[in-house]
Scaffold this motif. Structure first.
Motif, PDB file in Angstrom:
ATOM      1  N   PRO A  12      56.929 -45.004 -50.099  1.00  0.00           N
ATOM      2  CA  PRO A  12      57.300 -45.041 -51.522  1.00  0.00           C
ATOM      3  C   PRO A  12      58.773 -45.421 -51.708  1.00  0.00           C
ATOM      4  O   PRO A  12      59.642 -44.934 -50.979  1.00  0.00           O
ATOM      5  CB  PRO A  12      57.035 -43.598 -51.995  1.00  0.00           C
ATOM      6  N   PHE A  13      59.038 -46.284 -52.666  1.00  0.00           N
ATOM      7  CA  PHE A  13      60.395 -46.781 -52.908  1.00  0.00           C
ATOM      8  C   PHE A  13      61.358 -45.632 -53.201  1.00  0.00           C
ATOM      9  O   PHE A  13      62.429 -45.535 -52.604  1.00  0.00           O
ATOM     10  CB  PHE A  13      60.384 -47.773 -54.079  1.00  0.00           C
ATOM     11  N   LEU A  14      60.984 -44.757 -54.131  1.00  0.00           N
ATOM     12  CA  LEU A  14      61.870 -43.662 -54.539  1.00  0.00           C
ATOM     13  C   LEU A  14      62.088 -42.674 -53.398  1.00  0.00           C
ATOM     14  O   LEU A  14      63.219 -42.217 -53.167  1.00  0.00           O
ATOM     15  CB  LEU A  14      61.296 -42.938 -55.755  1.00  0.00           C
ATOM     16  N   LYS A  15      61.033 -42.346 -52.670  1.00  0.00           N
ATOM     17  CA  LYS A  15      61.143 -41.403 -51.561  1.00  0.00           C
ATOM     18  C   LYS A  15      62.096 -41.946 -50.494  1.00  0.00           C
ATOM     19  O   LYS A  15      62.927 -41.212 -49.955  1.00  0.00           O
ATOM     20  CB  LYS A  15      59.764 -41.127 -50.952  1.00  0.00           C
ATOM     21  N   PHE A  16      61.977 -43.238 -50.211  1.00  0.00           N
ATOM     22  CA  PHE A  16      62.883 -43.831 -49.232  1.00  0.00           C
ATOM     23  C   PHE A  16      64.334 -43.757 -49.714  1.00  0.00           C
ATOM     24  O   PHE A  16      65.239 -43.438 -48.942  1.00  0.00           O
ATOM     25  CB  PHE A  16      62.502 -45.294 -48.969  1.00  0.00           C
ATOM     26  N   SER A  17      64.549 -44.040 -50.995  1.00  0.00           N
ATOM     27  CA  SER A  17      65.907 -44.040 -51.548  1.00  0.00           C
ATOM     28  C   SER A  17      66.555 -42.659 -51.471  1.00  0.00           C
ATOM     29  O   SER A  17      67.768 -42.546 -51.292  1.00  0.00           O
ATOM     30  CB  SER A  17      65.889 -44.524 -53.004  1.00  0.00           C
ATOM     31  N   LEU A  18      65.745 -41.607 -51.607  1.00  0.00           N
ATOM     32  CA  LEU A  18      66.272 -40.246 -51.529  1.00  0.00           C
ATOM     33  C   LEU A  18      66.862 -39.942 -50.145  1.00  0.00           C
ATOM     34  O   LEU A  18      67.753 -39.110 -50.009  1.00  0.00           O
ATOM     35  CB  LEU A  18      65.169 -39.232 -51.853  1.00  0.00           C
ATOM     36  N   TYR A  19      66.348 -40.627 -49.126  1.00  0.00           N
ATOM     37  CA  TYR A  19      66.898 -40.489 -47.775  1.00  0.00           C
ATOM     38  C   TYR A  19      67.931 -41.579 -47.494  1.00  0.00           C
ATOM     39  O   TYR A  19      68.951 -41.334 -46.861  1.00  0.00           O
ATOM     40  CB  TYR A  19      65.769 -40.584 -46.732  1.00  0.00           C
ATOM     41  N   GLY A  72      72.113 -52.141 -46.352  1.00  0.00           N
ATOM     42  CA  GLY A  72      70.673 -52.362 -46.340  1.00  0.00           C
ATOM     43  C   GLY A  72      69.866 -51.081 -46.253  1.00  0.00           C
ATOM     44  O   GLY A  72      68.670 -51.063 -46.580  1.00  0.00           O
ATOM     45  N   ASN A  73      70.493 -49.982 -45.820  1.00  0.00           N
ATOM     46  CA  ASN A  73      69.780 -48.703 -45.714  1.00  0.00           C
ATOM     47  C   ASN A  73      69.631 -47.986 -47.053  1.00  0.00           C
ATOM     48  O   ASN A  73      68.940 -46.980 -47.145  1.00  0.00           O
ATOM     49  CB  ASN A  73      70.517 -47.773 -44.737  1.00  0.00           C
ATOM     50  N   GLY A  74      70.292 -48.484 -48.085  1.00  0.00           N
ATOM     51  CA  GLY A  74      70.292 -47.776 -49.367  1.00  0.00           C
ATOM     52  C   GLY A  74      68.940 -47.692 -50.049  1.00  0.00           C
ATOM     53  O   GLY A  74      68.551 -46.635 -50.543  1.00  0.00           O
ATOM     54  N   THR A  75      68.227 -48.802 -50.085  1.00  0.00           N
ATOM     55  CA  THR A  75      66.915 -48.835 -50.734  1.00  0.00           C
ATOM     56  C   THR A  75      65.948 -49.651 -49.891  1.00  0.00           C
ATOM     57  O   THR A  75      66.348 -50.304 -48.925  1.00  0.00           O
ATOM     58  CB  THR A  75      66.987 -49.467 -52.145  1.00  0.00           C
ATOM     59  N   LEU A  76      64.701 -49.661 -50.288  1.00  0.00           N
ATOM     60  CA  LEU A  76      63.664 -50.350 -49.526  1.00  0.00           C
ATOM     61  C   LEU A  76      63.797 -51.866 -49.605  1.00  0.00           C
ATOM     62  O   LEU A  76      63.217 -52.583 -48.779  1.00  0.00           O
ATOM     63  CB  LEU A  76      62.284 -49.908 -50.028  1.00  0.00           C
TER      64      LEU A  76
END
Length: 429
Positions: free
Chosen positions: A396-403, A371-375
């Motif tokens: 932001p979806f992409l910014k979260f995914s980068l982390y 569940g931590n992979g994407t928003l």
């Protein structure tokens, strides 16, 4: 024809749930009704597919938390924790992670973030700190902490109900150690990443220290009743193997007891209005959708495919389950994925795998941590994103995914080592 219809309806519903264009409960229930209309199964079968124990457990925990929340105890605890670290940004980040992880383990992660995030956003506003580090730490901690117990994350609730010999203590014993390691590694990464960006403002911190935390606390009989019953219920979960009472009965009993005790102070109808009915109907619709796949034999074919892919080898099957659950749950919500995989693991026993417990633990770890992979990977993520957006602090979806995706990969690597040495090594000797 029924097979094609069941697959099409499940796939279309899954895509709509993932994109969140429509209410996910509405989509799931509509998918179940479409399966009835196309005569994939009948009403009697549909109700049989719904895991009513899981629904009752979730409902009971929602009632307990809804009543307890009205006492202000959760807001009081959050403010006191911030004052404990004297408003310093990095210690606050650590406290945020610990509070969320522990709360997610014993209340469930969705409930924890619903209670904690609004208070957290208010506190970091007062300290003029950037919200993003604290919000993603909250999300990561909620999913990691929720992995440790049977009630911490919806996938664990579903797995716990599907396997009779798994108890509340079983989840803590088998998943707790690796969860602690992953949490420490994640927090160390967050501290290294943000320690120089979180600036301490002594004047703002002093103002927060002067705030009266007890102002949020309503010291009435309801406070002692609700906290007492909540602690009694959690104790009951832990004592489950000794008192020989299933956790659903314990949770329902606790909810009913608190409803009776609080009747003079709270209207029962008002308490029921605050229950997250959308989540409950989502689960019911989801069970119906997966039931359609089970009816037409798709689940059985998936089990055969996994056995073929792993060659019937338990260590390979467990690793395939861990990584497929982790990666796929990082892309889509982990609840429908686990709902589809539970009957697959159950079918594995029919193909010669007598001890599938390592596969169950692999599924639980992969789905919850995935569940931590994407928003959109877990319900708690979506809840935090919604709360943040309502406070003009969008994630932001992409910014979260980068982390998130690096956190996911590191978590799965740690889990692979853990599962290999704790469960699989004996099968290779």
């Amino acid at each position: 024809m029924s097979t094609v219809l069941a697959i099409l309806i499940f796939t279309a519903s899954y895509i709509l749930i993932m994109t969140e264009k429509l209410n996910r409960a509405l989509v799931a229930v509509a998918g179940g009704v479409l399966l009835l209309m196309t005569k994939v199964y009948a009403w009697e079968e549909a109700f049989g597919f719904i895991d009513w124990e899981t629904v009752a457990l979730l409902f009971s925990m929602m009632v307990l938390v809804s009543i307890t929340k009205k006492t202000g105890i959760f807001s009081f605890m959050a403010v006191r924790l911030v004052q404990l670290v004297q408003g310093r940004p990095v210690p606050l980040l650590i406290v945020t992670g610990i509070f969320t992880a522990v709360g997610s383990a014993f209340l469930d992660n969705v409930t924890t973030v619903l209670l904690f995030v609004p208070v957290l956003l208010s506190l970091i506003d007062q300290l003029k700190l950037p919200a993003f580090p604290y919000l993603i730490t909250t999300i990561f901690s909620s999913n990691i902490g929720g992995t440790a117990t049977l009630i911490g994350d919806p996938p664990n609730i579903m797995i716990g109900q599907a396997v009779e010999h798994f108890s509340f203590v079983s989840f803590m014993y088998h998943l707790g150690p690796v969860v602690i390691v992953i949490f420490v590694v994640m927090m160390a990464g967050m501290i290294l990443l943000y320690r120089k960006r979180l600036v301490y403002d002594e004047a703002l911190a002093r103002r927060l220290m002067e705030r009266n935390a007890k102002a949020d606390l309503k010291v009435t009989p309801l406070l002692f009743q609700s906290v007492g019953v909540l602690l009694l219920t959690i104790t009951g979960f832990m004592m489950h193997p000794f008192i020989h009472m299933d956790i659903t009965t314990i949770a329902v009993s606790g909810a009913l007891l608190l409803l009776f005790l609080s009747e003079k102070e709270l209207d029962v109808e008002h308490v029921f209005q605050e229950v997250e009915w959308v989540t409950l109907f989502f689960f019911m619709g989801l069970f119906m959708l997966v039931g359609g796949l089970e009816t037409v034999g798709v689940i059985d074919e998936m089990a055969r495919g996994m056995v073929w892919l792993s060659g019937g080898d338990l260590p390979v099957t467990a690793m395939v389950m861990l990584w497929s659950a982790g990666i796929l749950s990082g892309v889509v919500d982990n609840i429908p994925f686990v709902a589809a995989m539970i009957p697959v693991v159950q079918e594995l026993q029919g193909y010669g795998m007598m001890n599938v417990d390592p596969v169950w633990w692999a599924l639980a770890l992969g789905a919850c941590l995935g569940g931590n992979g994407t928003l959109v990977g877990a319900s708690a993520n979506v809840v935090v994103a919604g709360l943040a957006a309502s406070h003009n602090k969008p994630i932001p979806f992409l910014k979260f995914s980068l982390y998130g995706f690096p956190v996911l990969l590191v978590s799965l690597l740690i889990c692979s080592v853990y599962i290999w040495f704790r469960y699989l090594l004996p099968f290779l000797s």
